[in-house]
Design an enzyme around this catalytic site. Structure first.
Site, short mmCIF file in Angstrom:
data_model
loop_
_atom_site.label_atom_id
_atom_site.label_comp_id
_atom_site.label_asym_id
_atom_site.label_seq_id
_atom_site.Cartn_x
_atom_site.Cartn_y
_atom_site.Cartn_z
N THR A 66 0.84 -1.19 0.00
CA THR A 66 0.00 0.00 0.00
C THR A 66 0.88 1.24 0.00
OG1 THR A 66 -0.14 -0.04 2.41
CG2 THR A 66 -1.91 -1.15 1.19
N TYR A 67 0.25 2.39 -0.08
CA TYR A 67 0.97 3.67 -0.14
C TYR A 67 1.98 3.78 1.00
CZ TYR A 67 1.60 8.70 -0.76
OH TYR A 67 2.12 9.94 -0.99
#
Length: 191
Positions: A23-24
């Site tokens: 994820t980010y």
């Protein structure tokens, strides 16, 4: 950050095509999506057994006042995508970072490790003085999250050998084979 950006943007994984693996990563949030927690708990039950899954999911609160809560914590996009399944498509650096992120996520949802702790006070009497020496040790009874992740360990046997005490009973006569003095100081909280 360059390696993390590559894992985030996606890498070709053979027949799967280009897949974002994490994820980010430009966040310090500790929030994790409920769907990711459920997937992780199911994985832990399947791989390690139900005793490694806590009764309720673990949720962590932010540790800094300015934490970015708009994004999720850094985690794998799928816990089922183990390192072994993607390693042939990753560089050495990408593999190491992905493994670290994956292990931290899975271990964060595992049960606590359980230790038996022992403390022994040894009275050493000399003709002039009496001294009390303290020996402490612990024995790992249930590994919990440490079955997967142990931060800061360089040597696998280092912790296991250090801190193990022999079987003792009250009023044993002990022979001093060596004495290693150490002094411990309390430290104020860091700013």
């Amino acid at each position: 950050m360059v390696i993390a950006q590559q894992l985030y943007e996606g890498l070709p994984l053979g027949t799967e095509g280009s897949v974002g693996l994490i994820t980010y990563m430009r966040t310090d949030s500790t929030n994790v999506a409920n769907s990711a927690i459920r997937e992780t708990q199911a994985y832990i039950r399947d791989k390690f057994g139900s005793s490694y899954t806590p009764k309720s999911p673990r949720h962590y609160s932010k540790k800094s006042k300015g934490a970015q809560e708009a994004h999720e914590a850094i985690r794998p996009t799928s816990i089922r995508r183990e390192l072994a399944a993607v390693q042939t498509h990753l560089s050495s650096e990408q593999s190491k970072l992905y493994n670290l992120i994956w292990n931290r996520m899975v271990s964060s949802q595992m049960s606590d490790a359980v230790y038996d702790s022992t403390q022994v006070d040894i009275d050493a009497l000399t003709p002039k003085d009496g001294y009390v020496f303290r020996a402490t040790g612990s024995v790992l009874k249930f590994p919990g999250f440490r079955a997967l992740y142990f931060e800061g360990r360089d040597d696998d046997n280092e912790e296991e050998e250090e801190g193990i005490l022999p079987n003792l009973s009250k009023d044993n006569d002990l022979q001093c084979l060596s004495l290693d003095p150490s002094q411990h100081f309390t430290h104020p909280p860091s700013w």
